[in-house]
Design an enzyme around this catalytic site. Structure first.
Site, PDB file in Angstrom:
ATOM      1  N   TYR A 221       0.836  -1.213   0.000  1.00 37.50           N
ATOM      2  CA  TYR A 221       0.000   0.000   0.000  1.00 37.50           C
ATOM      3  C   TYR A 221       0.865   1.254   0.000  1.00 37.50           C
ATOM      4  CZ  TYR A 221      -4.243  -2.783   0.752  1.00 37.50           C
ATOM      5  OH  TYR A 221      -5.283  -3.669   0.621  1.00 37.50           O
TER       6      TYR A 221
ATOM      7  N   SER B  80      -6.587 -13.733   0.343  1.00 36.03           N
ATOM      8  CA  SER B  80      -7.386 -12.675  -0.266  1.00 36.03           C
ATOM      9  C   SER B  80      -7.513 -12.954  -1.753  1.00 36.03           C
ATOM     10  CB  SER B  80      -6.698 -11.326  -0.026  1.00 36.03           C
ATOM     11  OG  SER B  80      -7.462 -10.277  -0.571  1.00 36.03           O
ATOM     12  N   ASN B  81      -8.723 -12.742  -2.262  1.00 34.23           N
ATOM     13  CA  ASN B  81      -8.994 -12.886  -3.700  1.00 34.23           C
ATOM     14  C   ASN B  81      -8.785 -14.323  -4.192  1.00 34.23           C
ATOM     15  OD1 ASN B  81      -9.399  -9.962  -4.065  1.00 34.23           O
ATOM     16  ND2 ASN B  81      -7.210  -9.836  -3.624  1.00 34.23           N
TER      17      ASN B  81
ATOM     18  N   TRP C 234     -13.698  -6.019   0.554  1.00 32.91           N
ATOM     19  CA  TRP C 234     -13.065  -4.747   0.183  1.00 32.91           C
ATOM     20  C   TRP C 234     -13.849  -4.015  -0.897  1.00 32.91           C
ATOM     21  CZ3 TRP C 234     -10.820  -4.333  -4.801  1.00 32.91           C
ATOM     22  CH2 TRP C 234     -10.397  -5.504  -5.431  1.00 32.91           C
TER      23      TRP C 234
ATOM     24  N   LEU D  19     -17.912   0.283  -1.377  1.00 32.91           N
ATOM     25  CA  LEU D  19     -18.523   1.400  -2.111  1.00 32.91           C
ATOM     26  C   LEU D  19     -17.945   1.485  -3.523  1.00 32.91           C
ATOM     27  CD1 LEU D  19     -18.323   4.021   0.809  1.00 32.91           C
ATOM     28  CD2 LEU D  19     -20.295   2.599   0.161  1.00 32.91           C
TER      29      LEU D  19
ATOM     30  N   GLY E  49     -14.992   1.601  -4.451  1.00 33.72           N
ATOM     31  CA  GLY E  49     -13.915   2.595  -4.532  1.00 33.72           C
ATOM     32  C   GLY E  49     -14.419   4.015  -4.750  1.00 33.72           C
ATOM     33  N   GLY E  50     -15.687   4.289  -4.423  1.00 33.98           N
ATOM     34  CA  GLY E  50     -16.278   5.614  -4.615  1.00 33.98           C
ATOM     35  C   GLY E  50     -17.085   5.705  -5.909  1.00 33.98           C
TER      36      GLY E  50
ATOM     37  N   PHE F  21     -20.708   6.624  -6.006  1.00 37.69           N
ATOM     38  CA  PHE F  21     -21.121   8.023  -5.836  1.00 37.69           C
ATOM     39  C   PHE F  21     -20.847   8.863  -7.070  1.00 37.69           C
ATOM     40  CE2 PHE F  21     -20.242   6.378  -1.629  1.00 37.69           C
ATOM     41  CZ  PHE F  21     -21.444   6.655  -1.011  1.00 37.69           C
TER      42      PHE F  21
HETATM   43  N1  LIG Z   1      -7.455  -7.440  -0.619  1.00 35.32           N
HETATM   44  C1  LIG Z   1      -7.404  -6.645  -1.681  1.00 35.32           C
HETATM   45  O1  LIG Z   1      -6.992  -7.051  -2.777  1.00 35.32           O
HETATM   46  C2  LIG Z   1      -7.863  -5.225  -1.521  1.00 35.32           C
HETATM   47  C3  LIG Z   1      -8.013  -4.417  -2.653  1.00 35.32           C
HETATM   48  C4  LIG Z   1      -8.448  -3.102  -2.469  1.00 35.32           C
HETATM   49  C5  LIG Z   1      -8.737  -2.631  -1.187  1.00 35.32           C
HETATM   50  N2  LIG Z   1      -8.561  -3.441  -0.105  1.00 35.32           N
HETATM   51  C6  LIG Z   1      -8.843  -2.959   1.271  1.00 35.32           C
HETATM   52  O2  LIG Z   1     -10.168  -2.454   1.319  1.00 35.32           O
HETATM   53  C7  LIG Z   1     -10.148  -1.117   1.816  1.00 35.32           C
HETATM   54  C8  LIG Z   1     -11.303  -0.364   1.238  1.00 35.32           C
HETATM   55  O3  LIG Z   1     -11.185  -0.277  -0.212  1.00 35.32           O
HETATM   56  P1  LIG Z   1     -11.630   1.047  -0.942  1.00 35.32           P
HETATM   57  O4  LIG Z   1     -10.790   2.185  -0.472  1.00 35.32           O
HETATM   58  O5  LIG Z   1     -11.704   0.769  -2.402  1.00 35.32           O
HETATM   59  O6  LIG Z   1     -13.111   1.218  -0.297  1.00 35.32           O
HETATM   60  P2  LIG Z   1     -14.387   2.040  -0.688  1.00 35.32           P
HETATM   61  O7  LIG Z   1     -15.025   2.434   0.598  1.00 35.32           O
HETATM   62  O8  LIG Z   1     -15.200   1.299  -1.689  1.00 35.32           O
HETATM   63  O9  LIG Z   1     -13.842   3.347  -1.444  1.00 35.32           O
HETATM   64  C9  LIG Z   1     -13.239   4.400  -0.755  1.00 35.32           C
HETATM   65  C10 LIG Z   1     -13.189   5.601  -1.676  1.00 35.32           C
HETATM   66  O10 LIG Z   1     -14.528   6.060  -1.876  1.00 35.32           O
HETATM   67  C11 LIG Z   1     -14.596   7.425  -1.562  1.00 35.32           C
HETATM   68  N3  LIG Z   1     -15.894   7.726  -0.951  1.00 35.32           N
HETATM   69  C12 LIG Z   1     -16.418   7.206   0.173  1.00 35.32           C
HETATM   70  N4  LIG Z   1     -17.613   7.766   0.452  1.00 35.32           N
HETATM   71  C13 LIG Z   1     -17.838   8.659  -0.539  1.00 35.32           C
HETATM   72  C14 LIG Z   1     -18.912   9.554  -0.808  1.00 35.32           C
HETATM   73  N5  LIG Z   1     -19.994   9.642  -0.016  1.00 35.32           N
HETATM   74  N6  LIG Z   1     -18.827  10.341  -1.915  1.00 35.32           N
HETATM   75  C15 LIG Z   1     -17.734  10.251  -2.725  1.00 35.32           C
HETATM   76  N7  LIG Z   1     -16.673   9.428  -2.512  1.00 35.32           N
HETATM   77  C16 LIG Z   1     -16.731   8.649  -1.424  1.00 35.32           C
HETATM   78  C17 LIG Z   1     -13.479   7.662  -0.551  1.00 35.32           C
HETATM   79  O11 LIG Z   1     -13.091   9.028  -0.546  1.00 35.32           O
HETATM   80  P3  LIG Z   1     -13.010   9.848   0.855  1.00 35.32           P
HETATM   81  O12 LIG Z   1     -11.781   9.395   1.558  1.00 35.32           O
HETATM   82  O13 LIG Z   1     -12.913  11.278   0.406  1.00 35.32           O
HETATM   83  O14 LIG Z   1     -14.265   9.561   1.612  1.00 35.32           O
HETATM   84  C18 LIG Z   1     -12.393   6.749  -1.088  1.00 35.32           C
HETATM   85  O15 LIG Z   1     -11.648   7.377  -2.107  1.00 35.32           O
HETATM   86  C19 LIG Z   1      -8.751  -0.598   1.451  1.00 35.32           C
HETATM   87  O16 LIG Z   1      -8.330   0.478   2.271  1.00 35.32           O
HETATM   88  C20 LIG Z   1      -7.908  -1.820   1.701  1.00 35.32           C
HETATM   89  O17 LIG Z   1      -7.641  -1.934   3.092  1.00 35.32           O
HETATM   90  C21 LIG Z   1      -8.151  -4.739  -0.252  1.00 35.32           C
END
Ligand SMILES: NC(=O)c1ccc[n+]([C@@H]2O[C@H](COP(=O)([O-])OP(=O)(O)OC[C@H]3O[C@@H](n4cnc5c(N)ncnc54)[C@H](OP(=O)(O)O)[C@@H]3O)[C@@H](O)[C@H]2O)c1
Length: 302
Positions: free
Chosen positions: A57, A162-163, A211, A214, A216-217, A220
């Site tokens: 990360y 994972s995955n 994971w 949302l 990844g946003g 929204f």
């Molecule tokens: N195992 C794997 O292969 C793998 C892969 C990817 C991720 N992960 C894990 O899963 C976690 C979560 O993944 P993710 O970050 O993709 O999660 P997510 O919650 O789907 O997406 C987060 C993103 O969405 C944005 N967001 C959230 N609420 C919003 C809203 N109301 N309006 C607009 N944008 C909004 C956030 O921005 P803001 O910060 O501005 O709210 C952030 O950029 C990661 O941190 C990691 O730990 C694991």
């Protein structure tokens, strides 16, 4: 205000907070050390006591950023569980020896990754270590023995993946008891609901972590057809329930009987609070659940 409870993912497995804080994007957050400490404390105050990491990360920088916060406030470590992952080799300035992206689940790589993670995170143990991606060259017997050694040394308390497909999960689980399979799921990513991943989790009583709840946003701000379609349904149902879209999406995931453990990705504590609020919101009935599923699927329920 809702306080997230904990959940033990598997018999003899780790106890995680029901909502986990994801640290993937932490290197993008313009946070000072003090602000990182405050973010961690705000998560803990919501009962979000598990933090999800991976060595890669932030181009191999997030472990160090988090470790810096723990170094500034060492007492935080005892109030949290740390999940991290290894097994991906990125081409990165942080790893000049890598000429091509690859996967490596050899005992040598996994052991070295754990030692490096312990240094960077400034901790003496990892609560849950996951193999980040399936590796075509994974030697399941050798990896299981590596897990045994890391556990005996007290460096890692629990292990998972994972995955992984259900077959890949079973291959390793038959040799070493795995605690979770962390996979992508959201109204825009329905695969694990139907490819056997969550069936296997329910059958074995091993809670999956989720994971990008949302997307990844994209839920929204995505302007593709699927995102628009899902957003319209979510906004209508959320308004009728008097809650935010984020709370509704988390409620949709938490409704699944395999006991999904969603990981948030936001740096905003308000978004975290909305996720945790799903633990107290009214359980979705099958009609509302399938309305969201149908919007994500793009085809009517067969
Ligand atoms: N195992 C794997 O292969 C793998 C892969 C990817 C991720 N992960 C894990 O899963 C976690 C979560 O993944 P993710 O970050 O993709 O999660 P997510 O919650 O789907 O997406 C987060 C993103 O969405 C944005 N967001 C959230 N609420 C919003 C809203 N109301 N309006 C607009 N944008 C909004 C956030 O921005 P803001 O910060 O501005 O709210 C952030 O950029 C990661 O941190 C990691 O730990 C694991």
């Amino acid at each position: 205000m809702t306080y997230a409870p904990t959940l033990t993912t598997a018999p003899g497995g780790p106890t995680l907070s029901r909502i986990v804080a994801g640290c993937w994007r932490m290197a993008e957050w313009p946070f000072s050390v003090a602000e990182r400490v405050r973010w961690i404390e705000e998560c803990l105050a919501l009962g979000v006591t598990t933090f999800d990491h991976a060595d890669i990360y932030g181009d191999y920088r997030v472990h160090g950023l988090f470790g810096e916060a723990l170094g500034a406030h060492p007492a935080l470590r005892g109030r949290m569980t740390i999940v991290t992952k290894c097994g991906i080799g990125l081409v990165s300035p942080g790893r000049p020896a890598h000429r091509v992206k690859h996967y490596d689940t050899s005992a040598a790589h996994v052991s070295a990754s754990v030692d490096e993670a312990l240094v960077q995170l400034r901790t003496d143990r990892i609560d849950l270590l996951l193999i980040h991606r399936p590796d075509a060259l994974m030697d399941a017997d050798a990896l299981a023995q590596c897990f045994e050694r890391l556990r005996a040394a007290g460096k890692v308390l629990h292990f998972g993946v994972s995955n992984f497909t259900p077959a890949q999960f079973a291959l390793l689980h038959r040799r070493f008891p795995l605690a979770t399979n962390q996979v992508e799921c959201s109204p825009l990513r329905l695969d694990p609901l139907h490819d056997g991943t969550f069936d296997q989790a329910q059958d074995l009583g091993i809670a999956p972590m989720v994971w990008s709840a949302l997307a990844g946003g994209r839920l929204f701000h995505g302007d593709d057809g699927a995102a628009r379609r899902v957003r319209a349904v979510l906004e209508r149902l959320a308004a009728a329930r008097g809650e935010s879209v984020t709370t509704l999406v988390y409620a949709w995931l938490l409704r699944h009987p395999a006991r999904l453990v969603p990981i948030t990705g936001s740096r905003r504590v308000e978004a975290m609070r909305e996720a945790v609020a799903a633990l107290d919101s009214q359980a979705l009935d099958a009609r509302a659940w399938y309305e969201i599923w149908e919007a994500g699927n793009g085809q009517p329920v067969p």
